[in-house]
Design an enzyme around this catalytic site. Structure first.
Site, PDB file in Angstrom:
ATOM      1  N   ASP A 225      41.215  49.372  54.974  1.00  0.00           N
ATOM      2  CA  ASP A 225      42.160  50.271  54.295  1.00  0.00           C
ATOM      3  C   ASP A 225      41.452  51.290  53.430  1.00  0.00           C
ATOM      4  O   ASP A 225      41.959  52.382  53.193  1.00  0.00           O
ATOM      5  CB  ASP A 225      43.158  49.472  53.464  1.00  0.00           C
ATOM      6  CG  ASP A 225      44.244  48.936  54.368  1.00  0.00           C
ATOM      7  OD1 ASP A 225      43.973  47.945  55.077  1.00  0.00           O
ATOM      8  OD2 ASP A 225      45.327  49.543  54.416  1.00  0.00           O
ATOM      9  N   LYS A 236      43.098  43.739  54.708  1.00  0.00           N
ATOM     10  CA  LYS A 236      44.169  42.752  54.509  1.00  0.00           C
ATOM     11  C   LYS A 236      43.651  41.471  53.859  1.00  0.00           C
ATOM     12  O   LYS A 236      42.574  40.977  54.224  1.00  0.00           O
ATOM     13  CB  LYS A 236      44.816  42.460  55.877  1.00  0.00           C
ATOM     14  CG  LYS A 236      45.915  41.424  55.907  1.00  0.00           C
ATOM     15  CD  LYS A 236      47.044  41.701  54.944  1.00  0.00           C
ATOM     16  CE  LYS A 236      47.671  43.056  55.153  1.00  0.00           C
ATOM     17  NZ  LYS A 236      48.589  43.431  54.025  1.00  0.00           N
TER      18      LYS A 236
HETATM   19  O1  MRU Z   1      49.576  45.777  55.067  1.00  0.00           O
HETATM   20  P1  MRU Z   1      49.121  46.416  56.340  1.00  0.00           P
HETATM   21  O2  MRU Z   1      49.678  45.774  57.551  1.00  0.00           O
HETATM   22  O3  MRU Z   1      49.305  47.913  56.316  1.00  0.00           O
HETATM   23  O4  MRU Z   1      47.552  46.156  56.355  1.00  0.00           O
HETATM   24  C1  MRU Z   1      46.805  46.726  57.388  1.00  0.00           C
HETATM   25  C2  MRU Z   1      45.403  46.283  57.421  1.00  0.00           C
HETATM   26  O5  MRU Z   1      44.925  45.566  56.572  1.00  0.00           O
HETATM   27  C3  MRU Z   1      44.558  46.855  58.531  1.00  0.00           C
HETATM   28  O6  MRU Z   1      43.530  45.973  58.860  1.00  0.00           O
HETATM   29  C4  MRU Z   1      43.939  48.194  58.095  1.00  0.00           C
HETATM   30  O7  MRU Z   1      44.916  49.058  57.581  1.00  0.00           O
HETATM   31  C5  MRU Z   1      43.221  48.841  59.204  1.00  0.00           C
HETATM   32  S1  MRU Z   1      44.329  49.444  60.447  1.00  0.00           S
HETATM   33  C6  MRU Z   1      43.384  50.178  61.646  1.00  0.00           C
END
Ligand code: MRU
Length: 314
Positions: A225, A236
């Protein structure tokens, strides 16, 4: 599978990720609707959030300009705090605002197209890297959350690497953590892998580290992220334990992310805001704590693969 996010007939079309594995789409016509969709994870995943931010500005630019548009853009940029791509997407589209709504939309669509190209490049470079690190043979790969086509526009980052390896006949098995509490692994990653006939097994999050310790996977590959300037990686919640386990087992821990996720303005992981989500998502029936992301220190990261480089932080 339709694109996770696209611009169709003057609206933003999203695959509703809260409904998966049932496939439905929703059309968004206003920024408040979009902010609500982002907060509820109808659209999610860092690259998809970047495109959502840019297309959201394009929606707003049809009826607003100047200070009003800037205020709307600011609200959109903070709909979720951890993925830097959302802010990057909003800023990218806002840079075209002085040239009018047509220019804003063109900038947003260019970001969408750039994301698709980036994911394919990340997939190929990541596949090369894993073949080099583990050997050119069918690999057992462990992933967390969903960093697939549905977290981007198409193809994906971590799952882009998996897809590229699969095309080369080099995927034996993908182990997908279910990813509590919202089950992005069990509901979204599993659906993507099944659609491509990629062999996979979903495991409970608590099983991840011991599966690595038992030698049942060859490498971990995840998305991000936000990547700080020093190489610390926010992803995550539940990613960091996999990095610890991978380091202990001596297997590669690879992060696949576009350059738009690397934030030079964030010096290190301690400066990354970790989103706190509602306690009721944890379904504990009592007081709960629901941090949505964790930070993996750079020294546990074997490599960060982007569309431009393989970065091995200190
Ligand atoms: O809470 P989310 O589902 O938006 O979290 C997403 C993640 O943690 C992904 O691994 C990250 O955004 C990379 S997506 C290519």
């Amino acid at each position: 599978m339709p694109r996770a996010i696209d611009w169709v007939d003057g609206r933003i079309r999203l695959v509703d990720q809260t409904a998966l594995p049932r496939l439905t789409t929703v059309d968004i016509t206003g920024v408040d609707e979009l902010i609500d969709a982002i907060r509820r994870l109808v659209v999610r995943g860092a690259p998809a959030l970047g495109v959502a931010g840019a297309l959201g500005v394009a929606l707003a630019a049809r009826t607003q300009k100047g200070a009003d548009l800037a205020a709307t853009a600011d609200r959109l940029a903070v709909a979720r705090p951890t993925a830097v791509n959302l802010t990057v997407g909003v800023r990218h589209a806002m840079a075209a605002a002085p040239d009018g709504p047509g220019a804003v939309l063109a900038a947003a669509l260019a970001l969408r197209d750039a994301d698709i190209a980036a994911c394919h490049a990340i997939g190929d470079r990541g596949a090369d890297l894993l073949a080099q690190l583990c050997g050119p043979r069918p690999l057992r790969l462990h992933t967390h959350c969903n960093a697939g086509a549905l977290a981007c526009v198409e193809w994906g980052t971590a799952l882009g690497v998996v897809r590229s390896l699969h095309q080369r006949g080099q995927v034996d098995l993908v182990v997908a953590d279910e990813t509590r509490p919202l089950l992005q692994g069990a509901r979204i990653t599993a659906v993507e892998l099944a659609a491509e006939d990629i062999p996979h097994r979903v495991v409970v999050d608590g099983a991840g580290a011991s599966i690595i310790a038992r030698g049942l996977v060859d490498a971990v590959v995840v998305g991000a992220d936000r990547v700080a300037a020093n190489g610390d990686v926010a992803n995550k919640i539940g990613t960091y334990p996999l990095a610890l386990a991978a380091a202990r087992a001596g297997i590669p821990f690879v992060v696949a992310a576009p350059e738009t996720t690397v934030d030079p303005a964030t010096p290190d992981g301690a400066a990354i805001e970790i989103e706190e989500r509602a306690a009721d998502e944890v379904l504990a029936g009592g007081p709960a704590w629901n941090p949505a992301f964790d930070v993996t220190p750079a020294d546990l990261v074997t490599a960060i693969v982007t569309e431009e480089r393989v970065w091995r932080p200190e």
